[in-house]
Design a protein around this motif. Structure first.
Motif, PDB file in Angstrom:
ATOM      1  N   GLY A  26       0.773  -1.504   0.066  1.00  0.00           N
ATOM      2  CA  GLY A  26      -0.023  -0.108  -0.052  1.00  0.00           C
ATOM      3  C   GLY A  26       0.923   1.329  -0.016  1.00  0.00           C
ATOM      4  N   GLY A  27       2.051   1.165   0.511  1.00  0.00           N
ATOM      5  CA  GLY A  27       2.955   2.397   0.515  1.00  0.00           C
ATOM      6  C   GLY A  27       3.192   2.873  -0.789  1.00  0.00           C
ATOM      7  N   LEU A  28       3.171   2.128  -2.125  1.00  0.00           N
ATOM      8  CA  LEU A  28       3.395   2.377  -3.315  1.00  0.00           C
ATOM      9  C   LEU A  28       2.277   3.325  -3.721  1.00  0.00           C
ATOM     10  N   ILE A  29       1.282   3.503  -2.882  1.00  0.00           N
ATOM     11  CA  ILE A  29       0.297   4.608  -3.257  1.00  0.00           C
ATOM     12  C   ILE A  29       0.410   5.661  -2.206  1.00  0.00           C
ATOM     13  N   GLN A  30       0.425   5.454  -1.241  1.00  0.00           N
ATOM     14  CA  GLN A  30       0.120   6.458  -0.110  1.00  0.00           C
ATOM     15  C   GLN A  30       1.542   7.293  -0.026  1.00  0.00           C
ATOM     16  N   THR A  31       2.756   6.622  -0.150  1.00  0.00           N
ATOM     17  CA  THR A  31       3.784   7.316   0.178  1.00  0.00           C
ATOM     18  C   THR A  31       4.191   8.481  -1.004  1.00  0.00           C
ATOM     19  N   PRO A  32       4.110   7.926  -2.143  1.00  0.00           N
ATOM     20  CA  PRO A  32       4.182   9.123  -3.505  1.00  0.00           C
ATOM     21  C   PRO A  32       3.228  10.098  -3.498  1.00  0.00           C
ATOM     22  N   VAL A  33       2.089   9.822  -3.191  1.00  0.00           N
ATOM     23  CA  VAL A  33       0.787  10.766  -2.849  1.00  0.00           C
ATOM     24  C   VAL A  33       1.301  11.804  -1.861  1.00  0.00           C
ATOM     25  N   GLY A  34       1.605  11.071  -0.597  1.00  0.00           N
ATOM     26  CA  GLY A  34       1.998  12.232   0.253  1.00  0.00           C
ATOM     27  C   GLY A  34       3.075  13.087  -0.070  1.00  0.00           C
ATOM     28  N   LEU A  35       4.130  12.426  -0.659  1.00  0.00           N
ATOM     29  CA  LEU A  35       5.279  13.522  -0.944  1.00  0.00           C
ATOM     30  C   LEU A  35       5.015  14.324  -1.897  1.00  0.00           C
ATOM     31  N   PRO A  42       9.392  18.459   5.150  1.00  0.00           N
ATOM     32  CA  PRO A  42      10.718  17.461   5.044  1.00  0.00           C
ATOM     33  C   PRO A  42      10.061  16.099   4.916  1.00  0.00           C
ATOM     34  N   VAL A  43      10.632  15.426   3.969  1.00  0.00           N
ATOM     35  CA  VAL A  43      10.529  14.194   3.624  1.00  0.00           C
ATOM     36  C   VAL A  43      10.248  13.268   4.773  1.00  0.00           C
ATOM     37  N   SER A  44      11.330  13.286   5.959  1.00  0.00           N
ATOM     38  CA  SER A  44      10.959  12.505   6.993  1.00  0.00           C
ATOM     39  C   SER A  44       9.759  12.618   7.693  1.00  0.00           C
ATOM     40  N   THR A  45       9.485  14.020   7.721  1.00  0.00           N
ATOM     41  CA  THR A  45       7.688  14.146   8.229  1.00  0.00           C
ATOM     42  C   THR A  45       6.692  13.429   7.712  1.00  0.00           C
ATOM     43  N   VAL A  46       6.858  13.841   6.198  1.00  0.00           N
ATOM     44  CA  VAL A  46       5.948  13.186   5.516  1.00  0.00           C
ATOM     45  C   VAL A  46       5.838  11.593   5.799  1.00  0.00           C
ATOM     46  N   ILE A  47       7.077  10.979   5.808  1.00  0.00           N
ATOM     47  CA  ILE A  47       7.157   9.711   5.923  1.00  0.00           C
ATOM     48  C   ILE A  47       6.749   9.292   7.385  1.00  0.00           C
ATOM     49  N   PHE A 196       9.939   8.142  14.893  1.00  0.00           N
ATOM     50  CA  PHE A 196       9.282   9.461  14.480  1.00  0.00           C
ATOM     51  C   PHE A 196       8.578  10.259  15.387  1.00  0.00           C
ATOM     52  N   MET A 197       8.071   9.680  16.567  1.00  0.00           N
ATOM     53  CA  MET A 197       7.314  10.310  17.479  1.00  0.00           C
ATOM     54  C   MET A 197       8.359  11.104  18.481  1.00  0.00           C
ATOM     55  N   LEU A 198       9.551  10.449  18.586  1.00  0.00           N
ATOM     56  CA  LEU A 198      10.699  10.946  19.395  1.00  0.00           C
ATOM     57  C   LEU A 198      11.128  12.200  18.595  1.00  0.00           C
ATOM     58  N   LYS A 199      11.414  12.068  17.480  1.00  0.00           N
ATOM     59  CA  LYS A 199      11.811  13.073  16.548  1.00  0.00           C
ATOM     60  C   LYS A 199      10.941  14.217  16.392  1.00  0.00           C
ATOM     61  N   GLY A 200       9.619  14.047  16.739  1.00  0.00           N
ATOM     62  CA  GLY A 200       8.579  15.048  16.481  1.00  0.00           C
ATOM     63  C   GLY A 200       8.139  15.265  15.134  1.00  0.00           C
ATOM     64  N   LYS A 201       8.353  13.944  14.256  1.00  0.00           N
ATOM     65  CA  LYS A 201       8.013  14.131  13.027  1.00  0.00           C
ATOM     66  C   LYS A 201       6.669  13.838  12.306  1.00  0.00           C
ATOM     67  N   ILE A 202       5.737  13.865  13.122  1.00  0.00           N
ATOM     68  CA  ILE A 202       4.254  13.290  12.913  1.00  0.00           C
ATOM     69  C   ILE A 202       3.431  14.524  12.904  1.00  0.00           C
TER      70      ILE A 202
END
Length: 256
Positions: A26-35, A42-47, A196-202
């Protein structure tokens, strides 16, 4: 953020949850659309944000499978315990370096996988009983560590890799491979989420509505897979693997 962007993200999350529930990818759809729709983040925040809907959809799909497919809980517990810190480590590495150098290798591996699955018509159609319990434990540990790290570090196609690993190395059929893969995938997603939560990326205002959409897609996809059985899942698996191939081929040859 414009409201239509959130609507498109939720539509992508639903489609991703549906596909991921059946055979992963499913990441094949969700990840490119999100980016594409969130280019200023930042890419890390999207991921990191997309890991929340991924976890949500996988949870609902896993619940559906639990009602119909038998699980080896002792083996699953071992795999989840290994997969979680492995994904955490992969996501940690992602924050320090690019994963682009892995894509040519993955393109080659996925090409072989697609050819093998298409040529071997009985691949994943029956449970293979020749693999001993000891072999299963060793293979389970390797699968959890390698694919778990991959999920944290790269991501797209993780569910498909888990499915094929369960079939080839654990002797499962497609239905039971998909069911058990969901449980281990939960652990890898959770490991990445912790980082990602520890890094504040969500970004929760995006993650929560997408999580609801992904969960709905996962619920419907799992019910369809259970109803249709192994042959349907095999065909869907091939479609997703080819889609993954196209994605990596684009990254390797054109998106430079």
């Amino acid at each position: 953020m414009e409201s239509y962007i959130l609507i498109l993200l939720c539509a992508a999350a639903f489609a991703a949850g549906f596909i991921d529930a059946i055979v992963g990818g499913g990441g094949l759809i969700q990840t490119p659309v999100g980016l594409i729709l969130l280019p200023n983040l930042p890419v890390s925040t999207v991921i990191g944000t997309l890991k929340i809907p991924a976890f949500s959809g996988t949870s609902f799909a896993a619940f559906q499978y639990l009602k119909k497919a038998t699980m080896n809980w002792r083996l699953l517990f071992l795999m989840m315990v290994i997969a979680l810190p492995s994904a955490f480590a992969g996501s940690t590495l992602l924050t320090y370096m690019s994963n682009d150098f892995m894509k040519p290798l993955l393109l080659f591996i996925l090409s072989l996988l697609a050819i093998y699955t298409y040529a071997k018509k009985n691949f994943g159609q029956h449970i293979e009983k020749s693999i001993t319990a000891r072999q299963q434990i060793i293979n389970a540990a390797l699968i959890s560590f390698i694919v778990g790290f991959y999920d944290g570090f790269i991501g797209p196609g993780t569910g498909s890799f888990f499915v094929v690993a369960f079939i080839a190395l654990m002797g499962f059929d497609f239905l039971h491979a998909s069911a058990n893969a969901k449980m281990v995938n939960l652990a890898t997603n959770f490991g990445s989420i912790c980082l990602f939560m520890l890094k504040g990326k969500i970004i929760w205002i995006i993650a929560i509505p997408m999580a609801v959409s992904n969960a709905l897609g996962g619920w419907i996809g799992a019910k369809l897979a259970i109803h249709k059985g192994n042959q349907f899942i095999r065909v869907f698996f091939l479609i997703v693997v080819v889609g993954t191939l196209v994605r990596f081929a684009y990254d390797v040859f054109w998106n430079k």
